[in-house]
Design a protein around this motif. Structure first.
Motif, PDB file in Angstrom:
ATOM      1  N   UNK A 100       0.830  -1.207   0.000  1.00  0.00           N
ATOM      2  CA  UNK A 100       0.000   0.000   0.000  1.00  0.00           C
ATOM      3  C   UNK A 100       0.863   1.255   0.000  1.00  0.00           C
ATOM      4  N   UNK A 101       1.926   1.237   0.796  1.00  0.00           N
ATOM      5  CA  UNK A 101       2.808   2.408   0.890  1.00  0.00           C
ATOM      6  C   UNK A 101       3.504   2.680  -0.432  1.00  0.00           C
ATOM      7  N   UNK A 148       4.138   6.018  -5.312  1.00  0.00           N
ATOM      8  CA  UNK A 148       4.309   6.129  -6.767  1.00  0.00           C
ATOM      9  C   UNK A 148       3.271   7.088  -7.343  1.00  0.00           C
ATOM     10  N   UNK A 149       2.024   6.978  -6.893  1.00  0.00           N
ATOM     11  CA  UNK A 149       0.971   7.875  -7.372  1.00  0.00           C
ATOM     12  C   UNK A 149       1.244   9.314  -6.940  1.00  0.00           C
ATOM     13  N   UNK A 150       1.686   9.492  -5.703  1.00  0.00           N
ATOM     14  CA  UNK A 150       1.990  10.828  -5.206  1.00  0.00           C
ATOM     15  C   UNK A 150       3.141  11.461  -5.981  1.00  0.00           C
ATOM     16  N   UNK A 151       4.158  10.659  -6.287  1.00  0.00           N
ATOM     17  CA  UNK A 151       5.302  11.172  -7.052  1.00  0.00           C
ATOM     18  C   UNK A 151       4.878  11.602  -8.450  1.00  0.00           C
ATOM     19  N   UNK A 159       3.640  16.232 -12.142  1.00  0.00           N
ATOM     20  CA  UNK A 159       2.706  16.899 -13.047  1.00  0.00           C
ATOM     21  C   UNK A 159       2.347  18.296 -12.553  1.00  0.00           C
ATOM     22  N   UNK A 160       2.133  18.431 -11.269  1.00  0.00           N
ATOM     23  CA  UNK A 160       1.658  19.701 -10.708  1.00  0.00           C
ATOM     24  C   UNK A 160       2.735  20.443  -9.915  1.00  0.00           C
ATOM     25  N   UNK A 207      10.155   8.869  -2.191  1.00  0.00           N
ATOM     26  CA  UNK A 207       9.852   7.446  -2.349  1.00  0.00           C
ATOM     27  C   UNK A 207      10.890   6.591  -1.634  1.00  0.00           C
ATOM     28  N   UNK A 208      12.171   6.889  -1.877  1.00  0.00           N
ATOM     29  CA  UNK A 208      13.235   6.089  -1.278  1.00  0.00           C
ATOM     30  C   UNK A 208      13.251   6.224   0.245  1.00  0.00           C
TER      31      UNK A 208
END
Length: 536
Positions: A90-91, A96-99, A104-105, A139-140
């Motif tokens: 889950x983490x 990955x989605x947050x990155x 993008x933004x 992420x890391x």
């Protein structure tokens, strides 16, 4: 292994990391100074660090360690492995989605964190570029925090504690290469710095995963699912975002406001790095060691031991924090000058950084005590109380920053951070006291009062010595200035130790003996009791 030995391990590793961090920041100050690239780097580097401390070290770690520890204690290692696999999946995919969204933004994110940069399009675009390159560091570091949570539950603190040293080694190497190559073009300089951050994140993660492998704990690879463990982590983690990251929230508020003043963010950054040394060595180390210990004591029904541990942690933390705070208030300019004044870091930068450092120093005991009190709630899986305390503190910080900035500029932001830190800590302490989990006894309160007196006497000695040692501190040669600063601070430490020992504020001789032996009295469940960190 005793709690005291664990604290020494984490504190020693953090000290090594912070000393390497000073080397990194000294090189950064000399190579980059306080100009546009420095301002952009501070925002770009702080962005992934903010999310890391809020979601990984803050919300995630404060929720994961009690959850994982309870599963391990009540259901065994096989169930703990399953829970770890579910949470890891889950983490990872959430990060990955947050990155991807952040990439993008990123212009919107940078605008939110540093709206004042819009007045300088070149600086704004540079900050967006650097932030995009450095953001995968989140992420890391978040996966590192996950692995560290498992290691800490098993009382294996060394690997995660020493990992930050790797970041500073990599960044020092990058800065050295920049200096040797004579890089001056802003875009190349920006890409080199932010790229170094991302690479350092990979190396740190590998370092900690090696520690997990040595432990023999295998995390199963699973697809992400909304299991009961993941739901519970989310329930605990949402309020933990606020509760565990109040200092970071306050720093971001200050960063947003300070972005309207040229070089203000860089000045606050250098001051922040200096007061973070005692905060990291003392506060973070105590917090990391306390949480798994308090969780185990609570689950085994040792309420009295739980309260004794909090009392001992408060006493021990203040014994190290109070003298550091007094020194930073009295001689900030001498410290900043010796450590940073060279190359692009001029006299004006020294004076600006010193003012912010003195303002931060008043709040140092509060920041450290927050690290002591917060695990008392996290161990009981109570995230809501710290969340409300932190929310009140954040509002006070915002109001004070807006009120003080027009008159005192970046120093007002530092002062607001310290005041709000005290509000948060006092509220946490009162809530713990009312709940019955924190009952400071008369002996501990007496020792804290004596430690405060010893710190003031040390401050008087430092103030008297700073005059005669001024020629050494202002000499042109770095080695002489460092020797002068070491003599001044070393003399202050000796005076504090003498007065603390004579008055009974702290039995430092017994403390050193216990640390050397690395053992505590009693059975395994009592090893963490520590009726007083400083006394038997």
């Amino acid at each position: 292994m005793s709690m005291l030995r664990n604290f020494a391990t984490v504190g020693g590793a953090t000290l090594a990391s912070r000393l390497m961090g000073f080397a990194r920041d000294a090189m950064l100050a000399a190579v980059v100074g306080t100009g546009p690239v420095a301002d952009a780097f501070v925002v770009a580097f702080r962005l992934p660090n903010l999310f890391r401390r809020l979601f990984a070290e803050g919300a995630f770690n404060s929720a994961f360690v009690p959850l994982f520890g309870r599963t391990l204690e009540e259901e065994g290692e096989e169930a703990a492995r399953r829970v770890a696999g579910e949470i890891a999946a889950a983490l990872f995919w959430t990060l990955m989605a947050l990155t991807a969204l952040a990439q993008l933004f990123m212009p919107v994110v940078v605008w939110a964190l540093a709206p004042g940069f819009l007045a300088d399009p070149g600086k704004f675009d540079l900050t967006v570029l650097m932030s995009r390159v450095a953001f995968p560091y989140l992420l890391f570091m978040s996966m590192l925090a996950f692995a560290a949570g498992i290691l800490n539950t098993y009382h294996r603190f060394a690997a995660a504690a020493f990992a930050p040293v790797v970041l500073n080694v990599v960044m020092c190497a990058v800065l050295a290469a920049i200096a040797l190559a004579g890089v001056s073009e802003e875009r190349i300089l920006a890409l080199s710095l932010s790229g170094g951050v991302a690479v350092a994140g990979i190396v740190q993660l590998v370092f900690v995963l090696a520690g997990l492998k040595r432990l023999g704990f295998h995390v199963p690879v699973m697809r992400p699912r909304l299991t009961p463990a993941v739901r519970r982590l989310a329930v605990l983690g949402v309020p933990g975002v606020i509760a565990g990251g109040i200092t970071q929230i306050n720093i971001v508020v200050g960063q947003v406001i300070a972005s309207g003043e040229a070089s203000a963010n860089a000045l606050l950054y250098y001051a922040d790095r200096l007061y973070q040394l005692p905060l990291g060595v003392i506060g973070i180390a105590v917090g990391v060691v306390l949480l798994p210990s308090l969780t185990r004591q609570l689950r085994s029904g040792q309420g009295a031991v739980f309260r004794q541990t909090l009392n001992g942690a408060m006493e021990f933390s203040l014994a190290l924090t109070l003298p550091a705070s007094v020194a930073l208030v009295l001689i900030p300019e001498e410290i900043v000058s010796v450590l940073f004044q060279r190359g692009a870091f001029d006299r004006a930068a020294v004076e600006g950084t010193a003012l912010a450092l003195a303002a931060f120093a008043w709040g140092l005991p509060a920041f450290v005590l927050h690290k002591v009190f917060a695990p008392g709630f996290f161990a009981r899986e109570d995230m809501r109380t710290p969340m409300w305390c932190a929310g009140i503190s954040a509002v006070i910080n915002l109001v004070l920053s807006l009120l003080l900035f027009p008159e005192f500029r970046h120093t007002g932001i530092a002062a607001a951070t310290s005041i709000s830190g005290w509000v948060n800590t006092v509220l946490l302490g009162l809530a713990l006291w009312r709940s019955g989990y924190f009952v400071p006894d008369r002996l501990v309160l007496r020792k804290v009062a004596l430690l405060f007196v010893a710190s003031l006497l040390m401050g008087a000695a430092v103030e008297l010595l700073s005059g005669p040692l001024a020629p050494l501190l202002t000499s042109g040669h770095l080695s002489i200035r460092l020797a002068g600063l070491m003599l001044l601070t070393g003399s202050g430490m000796a005076v504090f130790a003498l007065f603390a020992q004579l008055t009974g504020g702290a039995d430092l001789i017994a403390f050193a003996r216990r640390l050397r032996k690395g053992r505590e009295k009693g059975e395994d469940g009592k090893r963490d009791a520590m009726p007083g960190f400083m006394s038997d």
